[in-house]
Write a protein that holds these residues in place. Structure first.
Motif, PDB file in Angstrom:
ATOM      1  N   ARG A   8      53.438  54.012 122.152  1.00  0.00           N
ATOM      2  CA  ARG A   8      52.187  54.119 123.007  1.00  0.00           C
ATOM      3  C   ARG A   8      51.090  54.521 121.930  1.00  0.00           C
ATOM      4  NH1 ARG A   8      55.150  51.470 125.309  1.00  0.00           N
ATOM      5  NH2 ARG A   8      56.457  52.192 127.289  1.00  0.00           N
ATOM      6  N   ARG A   9      50.010  54.539 122.758  1.00  0.00           N
ATOM      7  CA  ARG A   9      48.829  54.744 122.006  1.00  0.00           C
ATOM      8  C   ARG A   9      48.616  56.255 121.396  1.00  0.00           C
ATOM      9  NH1 ARG A   9      44.414  52.920 120.457  1.00  0.00           N
ATOM     10  NH2 ARG A   9      42.556  54.217 120.605  1.00  0.00           N
ATOM     11  N   ARG A  10      49.569  57.236 122.051  1.00  0.00           N
ATOM     12  CA  ARG A  10      49.609  58.370 121.463  1.00  0.00           C
ATOM     13  C   ARG A  10      50.487  58.676 119.973  1.00  0.00           C
ATOM     14  NH1 ARG A  10      53.076  58.682 125.832  1.00  0.00           N
ATOM     15  NH2 ARG A  10      55.324  58.499 125.364  1.00  0.00           N
ATOM     16  N   ASP A  11      51.158  57.475 119.721  1.00  0.00           N
ATOM     17  CA  ASP A  11      51.704  57.371 118.683  1.00  0.00           C
ATOM     18  C   ASP A  11      50.852  56.983 117.412  1.00  0.00           C
ATOM     19  OD1 ASP A  11      54.415  57.710 119.617  1.00  0.00           O
ATOM     20  OD2 ASP A  11      54.565  55.595 120.242  1.00  0.00           O
ATOM     21  N   ILE A  12      49.768  56.538 117.610  1.00  0.00           N
ATOM     22  CA  ILE A  12      48.822  56.329 116.349  1.00  0.00           C
ATOM     23  C   ILE A  12      48.460  57.490 115.865  1.00  0.00           C
ATOM     24  CG2 ILE A  12      46.439  55.997 115.824  1.00  0.00           C
ATOM     25  CD1 ILE A  12      46.533  53.614 118.183  1.00  0.00           C
ATOM     26  N   GLY A  13      48.525  57.701 114.603  1.00  0.00           N
ATOM     27  CA  GLY A  13      48.616  58.785 113.551  1.00  0.00           C
ATOM     28  C   GLY A  13      49.670  59.417 113.580  1.00  0.00           C
ATOM     29  N   LYS A  14      50.852  59.227 114.043  1.00  0.00           N
ATOM     30  CA  LYS A  14      52.077  59.854 113.781  1.00  0.00           C
ATOM     31  C   LYS A  14      52.591  59.507 112.366  1.00  0.00           C
ATOM     32  CE  LYS A  14      54.057  60.793 118.349  1.00  0.00           C
ATOM     33  NZ  LYS A  14      55.207  60.516 119.137  1.00  0.00           N
ATOM     34  N   TRP A  15      53.205  60.641 111.591  1.00  0.00           N
ATOM     35  CA  TRP A  15      53.823  60.324 110.457  1.00  0.00           C
ATOM     36  C   TRP A  15      55.180  59.515 110.567  1.00  0.00           C
ATOM     37  CZ3 TRP A  15      51.751  61.353 105.758  1.00  0.00           C
ATOM     38  CH2 TRP A  15      50.658  62.220 105.852  1.00  0.00           C
ATOM     39  N   VAL A  16      55.335  58.601 109.747  1.00  0.00           N
ATOM     40  CA  VAL A  16      56.498  57.925 109.440  1.00  0.00           C
ATOM     41  C   VAL A  16      57.256  57.643 107.977  1.00  0.00           C
ATOM     42  CG1 VAL A  16      56.000  56.521 111.393  1.00  0.00           C
ATOM     43  CG2 VAL A  16      55.346  55.739 109.388  1.00  0.00           C
ATOM     44  N   GLU A  17      58.365  57.393 108.090  1.00  0.00           N
ATOM     45  CA  GLU A  17      58.689  57.202 106.599  1.00  0.00           C
ATOM     46  C   GLU A  17      59.433  55.896 106.517  1.00  0.00           C
ATOM     47  OE1 GLU A  17      61.162  59.982 103.731  1.00  0.00           O
ATOM     48  OE2 GLU A  17      62.457  59.334 105.456  1.00  0.00           O
ATOM     49  N   TYR A  18      58.915  55.017 105.365  1.00  0.00           N
ATOM     50  CA  TYR A  18      59.228  53.631 105.048  1.00  0.00           C
ATOM     51  C   TYR A  18      60.530  53.933 104.195  1.00  0.00           C
ATOM     52  CZ  TYR A  18      59.279  49.219 102.655  1.00  0.00           C
ATOM     53  OH  TYR A  18      59.421  47.932 102.197  1.00  0.00           O
ATOM     54  N   ILE A  19      61.687  53.117 104.490  1.00  0.00           N
ATOM     55  CA  ILE A  19      63.085  53.094 103.785  1.00  0.00           C
ATOM     56  C   ILE A  19      62.965  51.746 103.256  1.00  0.00           C
ATOM     57  CG2 ILE A  19      65.270  53.639 103.796  1.00  0.00           C
ATOM     58  CD1 ILE A  19      64.744  55.409 106.270  1.00  0.00           C
ATOM     59  N   ARG A  20      62.912  51.552 101.852  1.00  0.00           N
ATOM     60  CA  ARG A  20      62.996  50.438 101.312  1.00  0.00           C
ATOM     61  C   ARG A  20      64.519  50.087 101.112  1.00  0.00           C
ATOM     62  NH1 ARG A  20      59.308  53.306  98.161  1.00  0.00           N
ATOM     63  NH2 ARG A  20      57.117  52.456  98.236  1.00  0.00           N
ATOM     64  N   HIS A  21      64.722  48.980 100.769  1.00  0.00           N
ATOM     65  CA  HIS A  21      66.078  48.276 100.592  1.00  0.00           C
ATOM     66  C   HIS A  21      66.861  49.107  99.336  1.00  0.00           C
ATOM     67  CE1 HIS A  21      65.257  45.315 103.732  1.00  0.00           C
ATOM     68  NE2 HIS A  21      64.275  45.093 103.080  1.00  0.00           N
TER      69      HIS A  21
END
Length: 86
Positions: A8-21
């Motif tokens: 949702r629009r409210r998710d813009i700016g949320k922190w995420v973690e990218y997990i590489r292979h």
């Protein structure tokens, strides 16, 4: 994994973690998304309050997860400078 259908629009700016292979990770903030990718800002010269001014990298949602409040708190505590006490 992040479900594109649930963003949702409210998710813009949320922190995420990218997990590489290979298991290594990188943290960033959601800038936007389309039907296939989530665009994440991973590097912004430390100016996270201006993350939307930087380029988002198209990242597969299956390689991303939202960071928990505990992880965000720990990340903030690690980045805080200790006050000079005289």
């Amino acid at each position: 994994m992040i479900d594109l259908a649930e963003l949702r629009r409210r998710d813009i700016g949320k922190w995420v973690e990218y997990i590489r292979h290979d298991g290594t990770t990188e943290r960033g903030r959601i800038k936007g998304w389309n039907e296939q990718y989530i665009f994440v800002v991973y590097k912004c010269a430390g100016e996270w309050n201006r993350f939307q001014d930087f380029t988002g990298v198209a990242t597969s949602p299956k390689d991303l997860r939202f960071m928990t409040m505990g992880e965000l708190f720990q990340m903030g505590a690690q980045n805080m400078k200790q006050p000079n006490i005289k």
